[in-house]
Design a protein around this motif. Sequence first.
Motif, PDB file in Angstrom:
ATOM      1  N   ARG A 140      97.937  37.952 -30.020  1.00 51.65           N
ATOM      2  CA  ARG A 140      98.084  37.391 -31.272  1.00 51.65           C
ATOM      3  C   ARG A 140      96.290  37.048 -31.945  1.00 51.65           C
ATOM      4  N   ASP A 185     101.820  33.989 -38.732  1.00 51.80           N
ATOM      5  CA  ASP A 185     101.147  32.707 -37.719  1.00 51.80           C
ATOM      6  C   ASP A 185     102.284  32.500 -36.598  1.00 51.80           C
ATOM      7  N   LEU A 232      99.227  29.110 -44.600  1.00 54.59           N
ATOM      8  CA  LEU A 232      98.107  29.810 -43.893  1.00 54.59           C
ATOM      9  C   LEU A 232      98.508  30.469 -42.770  1.00 54.59           C
ATOM     10  N   GLN A 233      98.333  31.682 -42.765  1.00 53.11           N
ATOM     11  CA  GLN A 233      98.753  32.705 -41.859  1.00 53.11           C
ATOM     12  C   GLN A 233      97.877  33.275 -40.838  1.00 53.11           C
ATOM     13  N   LEU A 234      98.222  34.465 -40.332  1.00 56.40           N
ATOM     14  CA  LEU A 234      97.310  34.677 -39.201  1.00 56.40           C
ATOM     15  C   LEU A 234      95.885  35.073 -39.761  1.00 56.40           C
ATOM     16  N   HIS A 235      95.735  35.821 -40.598  1.00 53.20           N
ATOM     17  CA  HIS A 235      94.394  36.246 -41.253  1.00 53.20           C
ATOM     18  C   HIS A 235      93.831  35.462 -42.396  1.00 53.20           C
ATOM     19  N   ALA A 236      94.859  34.869 -43.066  1.00 55.95           N
ATOM     20  CA  ALA A 236      94.406  34.259 -44.254  1.00 55.95           C
ATOM     21  C   ALA A 236      95.671  33.715 -44.907  1.00 55.95           C
ATOM     22  N   ASP A 282      89.037  29.922 -48.313  1.00 56.58           N
ATOM     23  CA  ASP A 282      89.588  31.402 -48.672  1.00 56.58           C
ATOM     24  C   ASP A 282      90.546  31.498 -47.371  1.00 56.58           C
ATOM     25  N   GLY A 283      90.558  30.856 -46.459  1.00 57.79           N
ATOM     26  CA  GLY A 283      91.475  31.172 -45.310  1.00 57.79           C
ATOM     27  C   GLY A 283      90.934  32.146 -44.087  1.00 57.79           C
ATOM     28  N   ASP A 327     101.675  40.997 -37.030  1.00 56.31           N
ATOM     29  CA  ASP A 327     100.610  41.820 -37.846  1.00 56.31           C
ATOM     30  C   ASP A 327      99.860  40.885 -38.808  1.00 56.31           C
ATOM     31  N   TYR A 328     100.941  40.009 -39.216  1.00 53.17           N
ATOM     32  CA  TYR A 328     100.763  38.737 -40.318  1.00 53.17           C
ATOM     33  C   TYR A 328     100.799  37.486 -40.063  1.00 53.17           C
ATOM     34  N   ILE A 364      94.682  40.523 -32.717  1.00 55.59           N
ATOM     35  CA  ILE A 364      95.190  41.097 -34.013  1.00 55.59           C
ATOM     36  C   ILE A 364      94.235  40.153 -35.063  1.00 55.59           C
ATOM     37  N   ARG A 365      94.280  38.925 -34.750  1.00 51.54           N
ATOM     38  CA  ARG A 365      93.964  37.904 -35.571  1.00 51.54           C
ATOM     39  C   ARG A 365      92.127  38.326 -35.867  1.00 51.54           C
ATOM     40  N   PRO A 414      95.582  43.387 -39.456  1.00 55.78           N
ATOM     41  CA  PRO A 414      96.946  44.088 -39.291  1.00 55.78           C
ATOM     42  C   PRO A 414      96.650  45.323 -38.544  1.00 55.78           C
ATOM     43  N   VAL A 428      89.375  34.027 -41.177  1.00 58.68           N
ATOM     44  CA  VAL A 428      89.552  33.607 -39.537  1.00 58.68           C
ATOM     45  C   VAL A 428      87.788  33.350 -39.262  1.00 58.68           C
TER      46      VAL A 428
END
Lengths: 101, 175, 552
Positions: A79, C423, C47-51, A15-16, C420-421, A82-83, A87, A18
Amino acid sequence: MANLPQILTANRLRDGDVVYWRGGTWVTALADAEVFPDDAAAEAMLKAADVFVKGREVVNPYLFDVRIAADGVKPVKEREIIRAAGPTVRVDLGKQSRRYV
Amino acid sequence: MPLIRDGIFVEDNFATIADGEPFPANGTIVSLARFHKDREALLARNAPVGVRLKSEESPEALGEDVHRLSVVVLEFPKFRDGRAFSWARILRTRLGFTGEIRAAGHFLYDQLAFMHRVGIDAFEVPENITLPEFHRALGEMTDVYQPSADRRKTIRQLRAGFETLPSLPSGERAG
Amino acid sequence: MYRYDEFDARFVTERVAQFRYQVERRLSGELTEDEFKPLRLMNGLYLQLHAYMLRIAVPYGTLSARQLRMLAHIARKYDKGYGHFTTRQNIQFNWPKLVDVPDILADLATVEMHALQTSGNCIRNVTADHFAGAAADEIEDPRPIAEIIRQWSSLHPEFSYLPRKFKIAVGGAAHDRAALKFHDVAVEIVKNEAGETGYRVYAGGGMGRTPYVAHVVGDFVATTDILAFLEAVMRVYNQSGRRDNMYKSRIKILVNALGPEEMRRRIEREFAEIRAGGTLEVPAEEIARITDYFAPPAFEALSDVSPEFEATREADVDFRAWSDVNLAAHRAPGYSIVTISLKPIGGVPGDASHEQLDALAELMDKFGIAEIRVSHEQNLVLPHVRKKDLSAIHARLAELGLATPNAGLVTDIIACPGLDYCDLANARAIPIAQRLSERFADLKRQRDIGELKIKISGCINACGHHHAGHIGILGVDKKGVEFYQLQLGGSGAEDASIGEILGPGFGEHEIVDAVERVVDVYLERREGSERFLDTVRRVGLEPFKERAYAAH
């Protein structure tokens, strides 16, 4: 200069989301993450994470620096802040949103 | 490494030799540098010759000699390097090469159909690939939008109910 | 608009199955992440910062109400209730699960949509002028040729593993609304002296860390030859583009290393051969067949002056403000082109909620508007609206929070997702856009300032087009802290230019003040009806620099 403590992180493959490393498993909140005070332990754990990459649980594991403050750990880089939260322009989304539930 | 040619596993009757090595008795595949150096001797032998091109080597460097080769091997150093797709197309369309074009190196299942389309007809594949998988890869997409060296009818031609293809420049092989 | 036939439908359905199999093989471990990454990117999945993030293609920016509803459905069912429109006319969802993506693609296929080649080192989704088919200044609708290019580029066997990504845009009007000269290749519809239509082809434009304005590589390519010409450009690039350094692998680097003359020579050689082969010729009947799909609606014979429209303008100050700014001239009398601003004051540029998407679809149905457009400026456009319907449409848009009267003004800001989103980002872009729009919120002041395009990128990759901003802002990371560089004098229009860097970066809390000081200089020094951009070009950077850093 002494190296900063580090945290091991990755994204979950399916699901990606973190995730952070804590004592043999992956947790979703930064506050629950294990902090490695020295480089050697951190690097060893990063190597060990390879098992979870091969096992298709996570992708792209890496280490990042944190500072220990009175109210918990704080990543050095914006980074990772925020991660760990979501957002900054949508505080209703991401990990931070749990506080609003 | 197993070799699939024209859709079936076949014996590889060529030996690829390093630049210093002597030529074997039968078919031999050499580098472009070796081919340029030992061209006379190689072509004088009574055995088929192949050249293995690195991804930065254009088959145009072979000149007219290309027609005296039995096989041209195109190297994929890593699957992301897509130059060989153009080399194959140039071999078939510009140079009119009718021999075997073989892919070697690192490429993925997901590239086989593209490779086949641009004119590659032989594949040095990993041990674990099966023939059904190979054919599955080629058949994932029924139709295509672009003409290529495989001369498949394009979707536009199918729409128009084209029966005949436009004529090709001399040398381009049919089928 | 274009409709899939049985071939297109099967193609997209099979492509979904192909991707589903790729995901299965990733989950079973048959594919490593290194191998899977280019495959998922070619289907728009990052695949970005959060998802994960899924980028869905909106070819040449055209959507039907039915497609809009499907996007709303996807936002609800698989994501977090909203989508983000991008500078390449696509829409992105920021939270899909990998395991759901094949199902999302299957849902999209039911409305003739896909995520093909919205990322990866291949020919990307083709973009076009968002006023296509409606603009008064248009030679020809660019979408038929864009559709022909879309089909040709879909799963192209030779050009799917290029040195780097490849973006194509098409325009057909005097005013360039598609940032043509900042594309890897641009196709501009032109007329020759004999009055025939053909294409001027540009290559080697781009932004990123090395911005270039494109060079003309084909002066007048015949309509039947366009695919042969593009295939020639691609073949030169695939053979000779650099692969040793990803920052030097775009075609702009090749064009500028070889020089435009040598580039033309190489293209000509390939083109002559491909053209002689004949297999890529686009017959006139095929162009006509595709063009039929894009035939404009049957416009009613209306007077260009609409009493209803004029009456509402008299009575309603909000409507008057909106109609002054957000309407553009339509080719048919009595019609208008409406820009729906996705830039509410303090909002996230380009974001739309599932409720808004659904409500827009309903609005389209109610007023018989068959299509809506996505602009590269991250707004939406209703291309064909009867002037007499405008007041009702405005009223509904206002209820939806979609009637901000700021198209082309200082608060109509482009911003990439930023840190904010994203990577790749080094700094946030959206919060800067939000604060700038709050600072300049006063409508009277905005209209006094006039046309001013602010574009913000959160990293050097320049998704926010900062190089082409009248005011460009680039976010950088200095030892973990966000800083913002100002650039002035860029333009993405027909007078394309690359902005010049003003000087050292400003802190997160200084940048809005700095922009305001720069705007003040313009207001003091402008002459007549000069735009901000014109003043910068006339007086140079010095006065702006002096003031921007005065309080520093």
